[in-house]
Scaffold this active site. Structure first.
Site, PDB file in Angstrom:
ATOM      1  N   HIS A   1     -54.243  19.062 -49.592  1.00  0.00           N
ATOM      2  CA  HIS A   1     -54.101  19.189 -51.045  1.00  0.00           C
ATOM      3  C   HIS A   1     -54.592  18.041 -51.664  1.00  0.00           C
ATOM      4  O   HIS A   1     -54.538  16.738 -51.025  1.00  0.00           O
ATOM      5  CB  HIS A   1     -52.648  19.318 -51.259  1.00  0.00           C
ATOM      6  CG  HIS A   1     -52.167  19.879 -52.362  1.00  0.00           C
ATOM      7  ND1 HIS A   1     -52.013  18.961 -53.700  1.00  0.00           N
ATOM      8  CD2 HIS A   1     -51.773  21.011 -53.184  1.00  0.00           C
ATOM      9  CE1 HIS A   1     -51.632  19.471 -54.854  1.00  0.00           C
ATOM     10  NE2 HIS A   1     -51.535  20.853 -54.383  1.00  0.00           N
TER      11      HIS A   1
ATOM     12  N   ASP B   1     -47.140  15.809 -44.707  1.00  0.00           N
ATOM     13  CA  ASP B   1     -46.841  16.529 -45.894  1.00  0.00           C
ATOM     14  C   ASP B   1     -46.181  17.862 -45.829  1.00  0.00           C
ATOM     15  O   ASP B   1     -46.876  18.721 -44.952  1.00  0.00           O
ATOM     16  CB  ASP B   1     -48.074  16.765 -46.748  1.00  0.00           C
ATOM     17  CG  ASP B   1     -48.000  17.669 -48.128  1.00  0.00           C
ATOM     18  OD1 ASP B   1     -47.028  18.289 -48.387  1.00  0.00           O
ATOM     19  OD2 ASP B   1     -48.943  17.632 -48.779  1.00  0.00           O
TER      20      ASP B   1
ATOM     21  N   GLN C   1     -45.614  22.785 -47.684  1.00  0.00           N
ATOM     22  CA  GLN C   1     -45.906  24.162 -47.426  1.00  0.00           C
ATOM     23  C   GLN C   1     -45.203  24.686 -46.074  1.00  0.00           C
ATOM     24  O   GLN C   1     -44.762  25.981 -46.018  1.00  0.00           O
ATOM     25  CB  GLN C   1     -47.335  24.440 -47.178  1.00  0.00           C
ATOM     26  CG  GLN C   1     -48.052  24.457 -48.428  1.00  0.00           C
ATOM     27  CD  GLN C   1     -47.718  25.518 -49.671  1.00  0.00           C
ATOM     28  OE1 GLN C   1     -47.168  26.469 -49.127  1.00  0.00           O
ATOM     29  NE2 GLN C   1     -47.831  25.110 -50.682  1.00  0.00           N
TER      30      GLN C   1
ATOM     31  N   LYS D   1     -40.415  24.523 -53.592  1.00  0.00           N
ATOM     32  CA  LYS D   1     -41.024  25.558 -52.631  1.00  0.00           C
ATOM     33  C   LYS D   1     -39.874  25.940 -51.612  1.00  0.00           C
ATOM     34  O   LYS D   1     -40.287  26.979 -50.735  1.00  0.00           O
ATOM     35  CB  LYS D   1     -42.283  24.803 -51.892  1.00  0.00           C
ATOM     36  CG  LYS D   1     -43.347  24.347 -53.013  1.00  0.00           C
ATOM     37  CD  LYS D   1     -44.542  23.907 -52.183  1.00  0.00           C
ATOM     38  CE  LYS D   1     -45.522  23.309 -53.175  1.00  0.00           C
ATOM     39  NZ  LYS D   1     -46.242  24.062 -53.834  1.00  0.00           N
TER      40      LYS D   1
ATOM     41  N   CYS E   1     -55.991  23.444 -55.415  1.00  0.00           N
ATOM     42  CA  CYS E   1     -55.849  21.992 -55.010  1.00  0.00           C
ATOM     43  C   CYS E   1     -56.251  21.629 -53.847  1.00  0.00           C
ATOM     44  O   CYS E   1     -55.641  20.659 -53.192  1.00  0.00           O
ATOM     45  CB  CYS E   1     -54.382  21.372 -55.625  1.00  0.00           C
ATOM     46  SG  CYS E   1     -54.157  21.515 -57.295  1.00  0.00           S
TER      47      CYS E   1
END
Length: 413
Positions: A130, A207, A210, A233, A371
Site C-alpha cells: 500500500h 502491515d 488487511q 477494518k 493505493c
C-alpha cells in the site's frame, strides 16, 4: 449452497447480520450489498453502543484528573489496551501504542529510524505494498541517504521470496511487508520473511491492516519487531489503530511527536520523556475510539477467528467460481494462499464504469488502484474492481454481484 456454507461454521449468519444496523438499509432502491470491507468494515451494534456509552456517561480526559469521570475514562481506555495486548499476544500492555491508524504507526516507526540510518544503508519493501508502506520509506531514504530495494512479485500476485533472501545483506537495516495484500488478497509468507531478515540483523515491520479482520496474529510467535493495524477494518471506528513494538525497540526509538502526556518533566532548559506507552502518545488521544476498538476486538473474538476464516474462505471460493463464469473477466491475484478479496476486470471495460453501474444496483465495491499503484503498473492496468468479503456477507449477495457484473458487461460492451 448457502446452507452448506452456513453448516461449515459455528455461527449463524442471519443472526450475525442482525448485529449490523447498516445492513438493513437500501441504496438506490436496492438492499445494500456491502463488498468494500477491505477499505472499511461495518460496525456492529455493540461497538456503536460503546461509543454512545462513553459520550453519554463518562466523557472526560484521561490520565490527568482525580475526578470520577476521568478515572472511569482512564480505566476503560487502559482496559482496551490490555484487550489489544491479549488479542495480539504481546508480552506487555505498554508494547501496544494507540495510533490514529496503520499509516500513523508506520510513520512513527519511519520517523524514529531516521536517527539510526546512514548513507548506503538498505531498506527493503515488497512490490505489493500500500502507498502508506512505500511513501514513508521513500521520505526516510531521501532524508538519510539510505537505499530502497523492492521484493519482486510474480504473475500470480505472490512475492518471489527466494530473490528477497538474496537481497539481504549486512547493509539491510529494515524490512517492511504487508501480511495480506489489500489489492490482491495474497497472504504473504511473513514467518519466512521475518526469520530471514533477523538472520541478516535487520528489523521487520509488518502491515497487518488487511490481515487482522481475518486472522489473529501472534506477535510473539511471529517474533516480529513491529506490527500495525487499524480499528476501522476490524469492525471498529475510524481514526484509531495500534502499533505493536518490541519493548527493546520502543525504548530505542525517539518520540514521534512532542506535547502533553509524553513528558516526564518540562523546563525551558530541558525536557525528559515519559515511559512506555506514553512516550509515543502525545496529546489527548481518541479516547472513545480506543475503548470502541477494545469492544470490536471482543466482538470478533466472540465469533471466533477460525469460524470467520472458514466462512470467508467458502465465500471466496464460491465468488471466484461464479465470477469466472463470465466471459472476458480476469481475476488479478491467484495465489493459493489468499483471503476474501477478488480484484477483477472485464476485458475492454474500465473498472470505474463497472463500479458505477453496480452501485446503481445497491452494491458497494471499490474501483481504482487501491493505493497500490505499483501493483497495477506490474499488470499494466489502470486499476481493478475489488470485491472484498466479510463474515457478515452471504452467498446470495455474491449471486447479486455476479448478475450485476453481467448487466454491466452487457451495457458497456
Amino acid at each position: 449452497m448457502a446452507s452448506s456454507i452456513s453448516g461449515t461454521t459455528s455461527f449463524d449468519i442471519q443472526r450475525i447480520r442482525e448485529d449490523f444496523p447498516i445492513l438493513k438499509r437500501k441504496v438506490n432502491g436496492h438492499p445494500l450489498v456491502y463488498f468494500d470491507n477491505a477499505a472499511t468494515s461495518q460496525t456492529p451494534g455493540v461497538v456503536i453502543d460503546a461509543i454512545v456509552d462513553y459520550y453519554s456517561r463518562y466523557n472526560a480526559n484521561i490520565h490527568r484528573g482525580v475526578h470520577t469521570l476521568s478515572q472511569e475514562a482512564t480505566d476503560a481506555y487502559e482496559k482496551a489496551r490490555i484487550k489489544l495486548q491479549q488479542h495480539f499476544n504481546a508480552a506487555r500492555p505498554y508494547e501496544m501504542i494507540f495510533t490514529s491508524g496503520t499509516t500513523h504507526g508506520i510513520n512513527l516507526v519511519a520517523s524514529g529510524f531516521a536517527s539510526f540510518l546512514e548513507k548506503g544503508d538498505e531498506i527493503i519493501v515488497s512490490a505489493m505494498e500500500h502507498h502508506s508502506n512505500i511513501v514513508p520509506w521513500q521520505m526516510l531514504c531521501e532524508k538519510t541517504g539510505a537505499v530502497l530495494r523492492v521484493i519482486p512479485m510474480n504473475e500470480a500476485g505472490e512475492l518471489v521470496v527466494e530473490e528477497y533472501e538474496g537481497m539481504l545483506s549486512d547493509r539491510t537495516r529494515l524490512v517492511f511487508c504487508n501480511h495480506i495484500s489489500n489489492a490482491l488478497g495474497t497472504v504473504n509468507p511473513i514467518e519466512r520473511i521475518i526469520a530471514a531478515a533477523h538472520k541478516a540483523g535487520a528489523a521487520v515491520l509488518i502491515d497487518g491492516a488487511q490481515a487482522c479482520p481475518h486472522i489473529r496474529p501472534d506477535v510473539q510467535a511471529l517474533d516480529v519487531d513491529f506490527y500495525v493495524a487499524s480499528a476501522h477494518k476490524m469492525c471498529g471506528p475510524t481514526g484509531v489503530g495500534v502499533l505493536y513494538g518490541k519493548e527493546s525497540w520502543l525504548e530505542k526509538l525517539p518520540p514521534y511527536q512532542g506535547g502533553g502526556e509524553m513528558i516526564e518533566e518540562v523546563t525551558f532548559e530541558k525536557t525528559t520523556y515519559a515511559g512506555l506507552p506514553h512516550k509515543f502518545e502525545a496529546g489527548t488521544p481518541n479516547i472513545c475510539g480506543g475503548i470502541a476498538f477494545g469492544a470490536a476486538v471482543d466482538y470478533l473474538n466472540g465469533i471466533g477467528f477460525d469460524a470467520i476464516a472458514a466462512y470467508e474462505h467458502k465465500l471466496l471460493e464460491y465468488a471466484t467460481r461464479r465470477l469466472l463464469e463470465i466471459e472476458g473477466l480476469r481475476i488479478y491475484g491467484t495465489s493459493e494462499h489468499k483471503t476474501s478479496v477478488i480484484s477483477f476486470n472485464l476485458e475492454g471495460i474500465h473498472p470505474y464504469d463497472v463500479g458505477t453501474i453496480v452501485d446503481k444496483l445497491g452494491i458497494a465495491v471499490r474501483t481504482g488502484h487501491h493505493c497500490a499503484q505499483p501493483v497495477m503498473d506490474y499488470y499494466r492496468i489502470p486499476g481493478t474492481v475489488r470485491a472484498s468479503f466479510a463474515f457478515y456477507n452471504t452467498i446470495e449477495e455474491v449471486d447479486v454481484l455476479v448478475e450485476a457484473v453481467k448487466k454491466a458487461k452487457l451495457m458497456l460492451s
